[in-house]
Design a protein around this motif. Structure first.
Motif, PDB file in Angstrom:
ATOM      1  N   ILE A 263     155.045   3.524 143.811  1.00  0.00           N
ATOM      2  CA  ILE A 263     153.942   2.620 144.113  1.00  0.00           C
ATOM      3  C   ILE A 263     152.805   2.888 143.133  1.00  0.00           C
ATOM      4  N   TYR A 264     152.427   1.842 142.397  1.00  0.00           N
ATOM      5  CA  TYR A 264     151.349   1.965 141.428  1.00  0.00           C
ATOM      6  C   TYR A 264     149.981   1.995 142.095  1.00  0.00           C
ATOM      7  N   ALA A 265     149.790   1.072 143.043  1.00  0.00           N
ATOM      8  CA  ALA A 265     148.487   0.912 143.687  1.00  0.00           C
ATOM      9  C   ALA A 265     148.659  -0.083 144.827  1.00  0.00           C
ATOM     10  N   GLU A 266     147.579  -0.338 145.509  1.00  0.00           N
ATOM     11  CA  GLU A 266     147.551  -1.309 146.602  1.00  0.00           C
ATOM     12  C   GLU A 266     146.701  -2.509 146.190  1.00  0.00           C
ATOM     13  N   LEU A 267     147.199  -3.708 146.449  1.00  0.00           N
ATOM     14  CA  LEU A 267     146.345  -4.897 146.348  1.00  0.00           C
ATOM     15  C   LEU A 267     145.601  -4.973 147.675  1.00  0.00           C
ATOM     16  N   ALA A 268     144.391  -4.444 147.676  1.00  0.00           N
ATOM     17  CA  ALA A 268     143.675  -4.219 148.927  1.00  0.00           C
ATOM     18  C   ALA A 268     143.029  -5.476 149.479  1.00  0.00           C
ATOM     19  N   GLY A 269     142.647  -6.415 148.603  1.00  0.00           N
ATOM     20  CA  GLY A 269     141.981  -7.613 149.101  1.00  0.00           C
ATOM     21  C   GLY A 269     141.749  -8.617 147.994  1.00  0.00           C
ATOM     22  N   TYR A 270     141.472  -9.823 148.398  1.00  0.00           N
ATOM     23  CA  TYR A 270     141.132 -10.866 147.432  1.00  0.00           C
ATOM     24  C   TYR A 270     140.068 -11.777 148.016  1.00  0.00           C
ATOM     25  N   PHE A 407     137.055 -16.353 136.669  1.00  0.00           N
ATOM     26  CA  PHE A 407     136.214 -17.505 136.992  1.00  0.00           C
ATOM     27  C   PHE A 407     136.566 -18.654 136.041  1.00  0.00           C
ATOM     28  N   ALA A 408     136.888 -19.817 136.612  1.00  0.00           N
ATOM     29  CA  ALA A 408     137.583 -20.846 135.845  1.00  0.00           C
ATOM     30  C   ALA A 408     136.870 -22.192 135.843  1.00  0.00           C
ATOM     31  N   PHE A 409     137.364 -23.087 134.960  1.00  0.00           N
ATOM     32  CA  PHE A 409     136.948 -24.482 134.991  1.00  0.00           C
ATOM     33  C   PHE A 409     137.199 -25.047 136.394  1.00  0.00           C
ATOM     34  N   GLY A 410     136.473 -26.100 136.691  1.00  0.00           N
ATOM     35  CA  GLY A 410     136.620 -26.711 138.009  1.00  0.00           C
ATOM     36  C   GLY A 410     135.982 -25.907 139.111  1.00  0.00           C
ATOM     37  N   GLY A 411     135.166 -24.897 138.749  1.00  0.00           N
ATOM     38  CA  GLY A 411     134.474 -24.088 139.755  1.00  0.00           C
ATOM     39  C   GLY A 411     135.329 -23.066 140.446  1.00  0.00           C
ATOM     40  N   ASN A 412     136.596 -22.866 139.996  1.00  0.00           N
ATOM     41  CA  ASN A 412     137.514 -21.954 140.686  1.00  0.00           C
ATOM     42  C   ASN A 412     137.166 -20.501 140.398  1.00  0.00           C
ATOM     43  N   CYS A 413     136.920 -19.738 141.444  1.00  0.00           N
ATOM     44  CA  CYS A 413     136.528 -18.335 141.326  1.00  0.00           C
ATOM     45  C   CYS A 413     137.470 -17.463 142.141  1.00  0.00           C
ATOM     46  N   ALA A 414     137.874 -16.338 141.558  1.00  0.00           N
ATOM     47  CA  ALA A 414     138.777 -15.426 142.258  1.00  0.00           C
ATOM     48  C   ALA A 414     138.441 -13.990 141.903  1.00  0.00           C
ATOM     49  N   SER A 415     138.486 -13.122 142.896  1.00  0.00           N
ATOM     50  CA  SER A 415     138.300 -11.685 142.694  1.00  0.00           C
ATOM     51  C   SER A 415     139.402 -10.940 143.429  1.00  0.00           C
ATOM     52  N   LEU A 416     139.925  -9.929 142.778  1.00  0.00           N
ATOM     53  CA  LEU A 416     140.949  -9.069 143.366  1.00  0.00           C
ATOM     54  C   LEU A 416     140.417  -7.656 143.459  1.00  0.00           C
ATOM     55  N   VAL A 417     140.764  -6.947 144.522  1.00  0.00           N
ATOM     56  CA  VAL A 417     140.399  -5.550 144.661  1.00  0.00           C
ATOM     57  C   VAL A 417     141.679  -4.720 144.739  1.00  0.00           C
ATOM     58  N   PHE A 418     141.777  -3.743 143.834  1.00  0.00           N
ATOM     59  CA  PHE A 418     142.909  -2.824 143.802  1.00  0.00           C
ATOM     60  C   PHE A 418     142.428  -1.436 144.210  1.00  0.00           C
ATOM     61  N   ARG A 419     143.306  -0.699 144.894  1.00  0.00           N
ATOM     62  CA  ARG A 419     142.931   0.620 145.392  1.00  0.00           C
ATOM     63  C   ARG A 419     144.095   1.581 145.169  1.00  0.00           C
ATOM     64  N   ARG A 420     143.767   2.826 144.834  1.00  0.00           N
ATOM     65  CA  ARG A 420     144.792   3.851 144.684  1.00  0.00           C
ATOM     66  C   ARG A 420     145.583   3.972 145.996  1.00  0.00           C
ATOM     67  N   TYR A 421     146.885   4.055 145.904  1.00  0.00           N
ATOM     68  CA  TYR A 421     147.715   4.175 147.105  1.00  0.00           C
ATOM     69  C   TYR A 421     147.762   5.634 147.527  1.00  0.00           C
ATOM     70  N   GLU A 422     147.397   5.883 148.757  1.00  0.00           N
ATOM     71  CA  GLU A 422     147.364   7.246 149.278  1.00  0.00           C
ATOM     72  C   GLU A 422     148.150   7.381 150.570  1.00  0.00           C
ATOM     73  N   GLY A 423     149.052   6.460 150.826  1.00  0.00           N
ATOM     74  CA  GLY A 423     149.924   6.554 151.983  1.00  0.00           C
ATOM     75  C   GLY A 423     149.247   6.212 153.293  1.00  0.00           C
TER      76      GLY A 423
END
Length: 423
Positions: A263-270, A407-423
């Motif tokens: 496991i590289y990491a966790e996709l914790a939220g978006y 952050f994109a044309f058409g007003g599209n915005c996205a953020s991802l949060v990654f976190r170290r995986y610690e079980g």
């Protein structure tokens, strides 16, 4: 999906983890090379000689020179880029050797131009002796479609379909076309597939190809720099177009642990939003960006104080960089000047729909290998802002969290949060 005692459904709280990575772009054609390039500050800009650039602002692009052929349904550049990244990610994760039920694996792909490039090549090709002959160009040298068949590769949904068909993944497919936030959106959609119980694993990410259409489009918008891209520099003058593909294998934590996956990491939220402001220009105060970042933090169950690095959208254009710095100040307050930030578009160019996934992989590698990628070509800061720009690759021992913005044309915005995986 979990069903409660009263019959209602709620989202699983199980973690979504990353067990495989694949990348193919101008600085590297596999993940180890990509990590090494980011840690040494290598850039991937090449002179374009595949079509006429007379009168254009620049002759450089972050394109993949000498594209390596792999068997695909069409032989088009888009399909080849995607297959390279998917093949890597699946091999890295060992998913296909271990998962017992491929009906529990889905595919989520993002793109901006997708398969349009080959059709544009064909339309722009002018008169030809046999209009039904296979039509190959310097950008699409392996195409094996005939004449007008090129139009049959335009629907973007055929990209995830090809992956699903080849590997028998039938949990469902998605193709997200939200301009330059498409890569981040595709990962968010994949996470929801897993959280809502529709899949145990997802092949997720994005691609975009270098085409005359996109190059000339940014040239016409006057968004192309005449030099090298220098995000967050006082003298920034625009972007350079890039191309590539980035794929992650996302899995339900319990499924990954059951098969002993690394496991590289966790996709914790978006967080996703639309600033509802303008077709190309971002809201000057960063309304959409602020909302996306705050939603990502809330989804991850984290506060702004817990973010240790931000991989910025950072196009190097005047208004986008100002907007993002304003949004950072609003979300992170006085910490905004102390959080390390950088944009790898200074190394690979703006890969359009693929940016969110390739830059997401850079963020995951930053956590996994404990380093910060550089924001190259920097000379002087923008007045009125305090920010910790990573101008040279930097060790980051103990790095646990990272945010990646698109952050994109058409007003599209996205953020991802990654976190170290610690079980």
């Amino acid at each position: 999906m979990i069903t409660t005692a009263n019959g209602t459904a709620r989202r699983s709280q199980e973690k979504v983890v990353i067990t495989g990575l694949g990348v193919y772009c101008s600085i590297a054609r596999e993940v180890d090379g990509f990590a090494e390039a980011l840690q040494t500050g290598r850039q991937g800009f090449h002179e374009i000689d595949e079509f006429d650039l007379e009168g254009c602002r620049n002759r450089l692009a972050g394109m993949v020179k000498e594209l390596e052929e792999v068997p695909t349904r069409t032989g088009m550049r888009s399909n080849i880029l995607l297959k390279h990244a998917v093949t890597q990610a699946l091999a890295d994760s060992a998913l296909t050797d271990a998962i017992p039920d491929r009906s529990r694996v889905g595919v989520s792909v993002g793109t901006s131009v997708g398969g349009v490039g080959g059709y544009v090549d064909w339309v722009a090709g002018g008169e030809r002796e046999d209009p039904n002959a296979v039509f190959q160009t310097p950008l699409n040298p392996y195409n094996h479609l005939r004449g007008q068949e090129c139009v049959s590769n335009v629907p973007h949904t055929l990209l995830p379909y090809e992956v699903a068909k080849e590997h028998g993944f039938s949990a469902g497919t998605s193709c997200c076309v939200t301009a330059c936030s498409a890569g981040a959106n595709s990962l968010a959609i994949a996470a929801d597939f897993i959280r809502n119980g529709r899949a145990d694993a997802m092949v997720a990410g994005a691609l975009d190809t270098f085409t005359p259409l996109t190059y000339m489009g940014f040239h016409a918008l006057m968004a192309m720099t005449k030099a090298l891209p220098s995000p967050f520099d006082a003298n920034r003058s625009g972007l350079l177009v890039g191309e590539g593909a980035g794929i992650m294998i996302l899995e339900r934590e319990s499924a990954a642990l059951r098969r002993g996956a690394k496991i590289y990491a966790e996709l914790a939220g978006y967080g996703l939003s639309n600033d509802a402001f303008h077709v190309t220009q971002p809201h000057p105060g960063g309304r959409g960006a602020i909302s996306a970042m705050r939603r990502a933090l809330k989804d991850a169950g984290m506060t702004a104080d817990e973010i240790e690095y931000v991989n910025m959208h950072g196009t190097g254009t005047k208004y986008n960089d100002l907007m993002e710095l304003k949004a950072m100040r609003e979300v992170f307050g006085e910490r905004a000047g102390r959080i390390p930030i950088s944009s790898i578009k200074s190394a690979i160019g703006h890969t359009l729909g693929a940016a969110g996934s390739i830059e997401g992989i850079a963020s995951v590698l930053a956590i996994h290998q404990e380093f910060l990628p550089a924001n190259g070509n920097f000379t002087s800061p923008i007045e009125g802002f305090e920010y910790d720009l990573v101008t040279e690759p930097r060790p980051a021992p103990g790095l646990k969290t990272a945010m990646s913005n698109s952050f994109a044309f058409g007003g599209n915005c996205a953020s991802l949060v990654f976190r170290r995986y610690e079980g």
